[in-house]
Write an enzyme that holds these catalytic residues in place. Structure first.
Site, PDB file in Angstrom:
ATOM      1  N   ALA A  22       1.026  -1.231   0.102  1.00 20.53           N
ATOM      2  CA  ALA A  22       0.285  -0.063  -0.045  1.00 20.53           C
ATOM      3  C   ALA A  22       0.849   1.018   0.158  1.00 20.53           C
ATOM      4  CB  ALA A  22      -0.950   0.108   1.196  1.00 20.53           C
ATOM      5  N   CYS A  23       0.649   2.089  -0.833  1.00 22.44           N
ATOM      6  CA  CYS A  23       1.575   3.385  -1.147  1.00 22.44           C
ATOM      7  C   CYS A  23       0.886   4.530  -1.101  1.00 22.44           C
ATOM      8  CB  CYS A  23       2.201   3.110  -2.537  1.00 22.44           C
ATOM      9  SG  CYS A  23       2.467   1.247  -2.882  1.00 22.44           S
TER      10      CYS A  23
END
Length: 755
Positions: free
Chosen positions: A14-15
């Site tokens: 997740a970024c």
């Protein structure tokens, strides 16, 4: 043989993402500097190793700074060609075996009549990076490439694409090949990235601090991988996208892309060149990287990037009654091309001339943007990431589920979702194309009466053959016919695992459905039913590189459970566009064994497909003196054999199964390649346990219950469409032998095998 319980297939990330652009296409160093500030403020979005210095990855994607490179080239006595007449490849070389990879790269350049007229060693400062990052730190070089044939523009871009793909293929399998990577190779843009923390990026690449380096846009990405080991090549942005989220259907997407490759043909590439581009996707890379590969292919095939993103990440359109006929036709047409790459996602994208963003149909990765009076747009995965004086803000907004924004740097325009989608829907006469290419199941001539074939004694015999029990009738089938939903039981399941069960368990019970985890929320299949779809298509897949292919006709089914009458109509198809053949999934134990019969059946299926069959019915109805093969076993085996033969995309599999009763049975069949299923024995059983005047209603309620159950299963994994779930193999196997997994369920995690 696998060792231990670790499997890379369960890795997630997740970024943080964002971009800044000047709508009027005025390049400046301020754009780059502000983008780097934005990246620094997303440090909380990035993962950090135990050494406190190695990051999961950070990067920035900008326009090629032509004037900056021109000044540097002059210092070395080199003159750059005009913009668009050369490309820049940003190449990572391993520190060991470097010369071998250089020789491969140079050989491919010569093969394609390309010339690297300047090779620049990119200045890097690795003093502050962590030990993990330093252990596989590459040499970074920029290859400035032109064609000896003096081609430019899109033609040169396509040749650079071919150059990169051939080079990757030739390097694959060599020692240190994972450290040899082209982060970008384009005539428009360039990517600086690495296994770094956000604040290290411009420290590591001094180029980014040089005020002569200018760009009209900058896309940034801060990577947080929840349980992967970071790599330099997995840092983002990728060549066309920066992605925050997860593609939950990635295994199916990759399998389907691989199966479609045999159908590729294009006016932009010769057949030989297309063969050199294959395979398009690579399971060794992340889901985001494979999405980028799909985007790149479709753009190289001649489509605009906004259309490509609308194809791959469409909104929830089937249940949306407010859509115009033109826009509905647009999505209906492209659904025959591609299944959605489904899952929570926020994506920034660019082809060098346009930059934009879109989010998934559920809006599970919220994003915001601001447009200023000096023609700048700031877009990010969170608000307040760049300081903007309130008096300078012209407009603020956020992307709603399934929406898109676009900045056209050539036309100097900003476009919002409604305008983009309206323009795309009017580009071609999609309604006319759909009328010619899509047949709805209601158009198939068929007898709607329920014709049941089994007498009472025959029915009992087949029920015993396929492992029916009184509990199946009383606690599964009967409640489904009365409530139209799955039977309700206590939470949890204290029954023994299938591998330990005293009574032979149904094959599907060895499969454990995976579910949403980490940052990947599940969907509510009741309240969010509008974003879900059970529609499926039968027939040969389309050539992804061309539009309006007359050979690719489709039958649209509203849901995958097929009644006997509809199945009879499908079996009778033998015209110009649809041709169906039924294969019996039974064998004589006196003549052969189960394994050999499955192999032989798979070969028969392949021969039929090569002969023009595009709908294959696999039926395990018992025959005298023969044993029925479990439908899941034969479905998985045929599916994977056809993939290996390169012909899977030419055919749809329809299953007529006596061992298909409950929702989990349907889910496993669809996940391993079935497009539609006729549970003929379940229908026969419903006929026997229902009052004569209630049989039709009982069957309709049963189908409704299966549909609800499938939506519930999809929702647990954060998947919205059954079309994406098809062939996705989102299961883990517990207790089947490795031999069976290899033959029938290739690619499915099986950490503890049986015998």
């Amino acid at each position: 043989m696998t060792r231990g319980l670790y499997s890379e297939e369960f890795e997630k990330d997740a970024c943080g993402i964002g971009f800044i652009a000047n709508i009027k296409n005025v390049p400046s160093h301020q754009i780059v500097a502000d983008a780097l500030k934005m990246l620094h403020k997303m440090e909380h979005r990035g993962g950090v190793a135990a050494d406190d210095k190695t990051g999961d990855g950070a990067g920035v994607h900008i326009q090629i700074p032509h004037n900056y490179f021109q000044q540097l080239a002059k210092q070395e006595g080199i003159e750059l060609p005009a913009k668009g007449a050369y490309g820049v490849g940003m190449v990572f070389f391993p520190m060991l075996n470097t010369q071998l990879f250089e020789s491969i790269l140079n050989a491919v350049l010569r093969q394609l009549d390309l010339e690297a007229f300047w090779i620049r060693w990119v200045p890097t400062r690795g003093e502050e990076i962590g030990d993990f990052a330093k252990s596989n730190e590459p040499y970074v070089r920029q290859y400035f490439i032109k064609s000896t044939d003096a081609i430019s523009g899109r033609e040169l871009q396509r040749k650079l694409y071919l150059f990169r793909k051939i080079t990757e293929y030739k390097a694959k399998g060599l020692d240190y090949a994972k450290e040899f990577y082209m982060s970008s190779c384009s005539i428009h843009s360039i990517i600086y990235k690495g296994e770094l923390r956000t604040w290290q990026l411009d420290e590591y690449y001094p180029d980014l601090k040089d005020e002569r380096l200018v760009s009209a846009f900058a896309i940034i990405h801060s990577r947080f991988s929840t349980n992967t080991l970071p790599e330099w090549r997995l840092a983002q942005p990728f060549r066309y996208i920066a992605h925050n989220g997860e593609i939950n259907t990635i295994k199916g997407n990759i399998n389907k892309m691989r199966s479609r490759e045999a159908l590729f043909s294009s006016t932009h590439f010769t057949k030989e060149e297309i063969n050199q581009l294959l395979p398009i996707c690579n399971a060794e890379f992340s889901d985001s990287a494979n999405l980028d590969m799909a985007v790149e292919l479709l753009i190289m095939g001649g489509r605009e990037i906004e259309r490509v993103m609308a194809m791959l990440i469409p909104p929830a359109w089937r249940e949306n009654i407010t859509l115009s006929k033109e826009l509905r036709a647009f999505y209906d047409y492209h659904a025959t091309f591609l299944e959605p790459w489904d899952g929570p996602a926020a994506v920034c994208f660019t082809d060098g001339n346009k930059v934009g963003a879109c989010i998934d149909r559920n809006g599970l990765r919220p994003t915001r943007y601001s447009i200023t009076k000096d023609d700048r747009i700031v877009f990010a995965s969170e608000t307040g990431i760049v300081e903007i004086e309130p008096s300078q803000v012209l407009k603020r907004g956020k992307l709603k589920p399934g929406q898109m924004i676009l900045v056209d740097l050539v036309e100097n325009t900003f476009e919002e979702d409604e305008s983009i989608k309206t323009r795309l829907s009017q580009e071609f006469d999609y309604q006319k194309w759909n009328h010619e290419l899509i047949t709805h199941e209601s158009e198939l001539a068929r007898d709607t009466t329920l014709n049941f074939k089994l007498e009472t004694d025959e029915l009992l015999k087949e029920q015993l053959t396929f492992g029916y029990s009184k509990e199946d009738l009383k606690y599964i089938l009967k409640p489904m016919t009365t409530t139209g939903s799955e039977p309700i039981g206590s939470m949890g399941n204290d029954a023994a695992l299938a591998v330990f069960a005293k009574r032979n368990a149904h094959l599907s019970n060895y499969f454990r459905q995976l579910f949403a985890q980490v940052s990947n929320p599940a969907i509510d299949p009741i309240r969010e039913k509008a974003v879900m779809s059970l529609a499926v298509y039968l027939g040969q897949s389309n050539n992804l590189l061309e539009d309006n292919d007359p050979t690719s006709r489709k039958i649209l089914l509203d849901q995958p459970v097929v009644k006997p009458a509809l199945l009879a109509s499908i079996k009778e198809l033998s015209g110009e566009h649809y041709r169906t053949v039924e294969l019996s999934a039974t064998y004589s134990p006196e003549k052969t064994n189960l394994k050999e019969s499955i192999k032989e059946l798979s070969k028969q299926a392949a021969d039929l497909v090569r002969g023009g069959v595009n709908i294959l019915v696999l039926s395990n109805r018992p025959k005298t003196g023969e044993l029925s093969i479990p439908s899941l076993l034969v479905t998985g085996a045929v599916h994977h054999y056809l993939i290996d033969q390169g012909i899977r995309a030419r055919v749809s599999l329809v299953i007529e199964g006596g061992d298909v009763i409950e929702t989990h049975h349907f889910a496993t069949l669809i996940a391993y390649g079935a497009s539609a299923v006729c549970p003929y024995l379940a229908f026969e059983t419903l006929n026997s346990i229902s009052e004569p005047d209630q049989v039709k209603e009982a069957i309709d309620q049963y189908i409704k219950a299966i549909g609800y159950g499938l939506r519930k299963i999809l929702s647990k994994m954060g998947i919205s469409t059954l079309q994406s779930y098809e062939s996705a193999q989102i299961f883990e196997i517990l207790g089947l032998s490795d031999e069976i997994v290899k033959l029938c369920f290739k690619g499915t995690p099986s950490r503890i095998s049986g015998k």
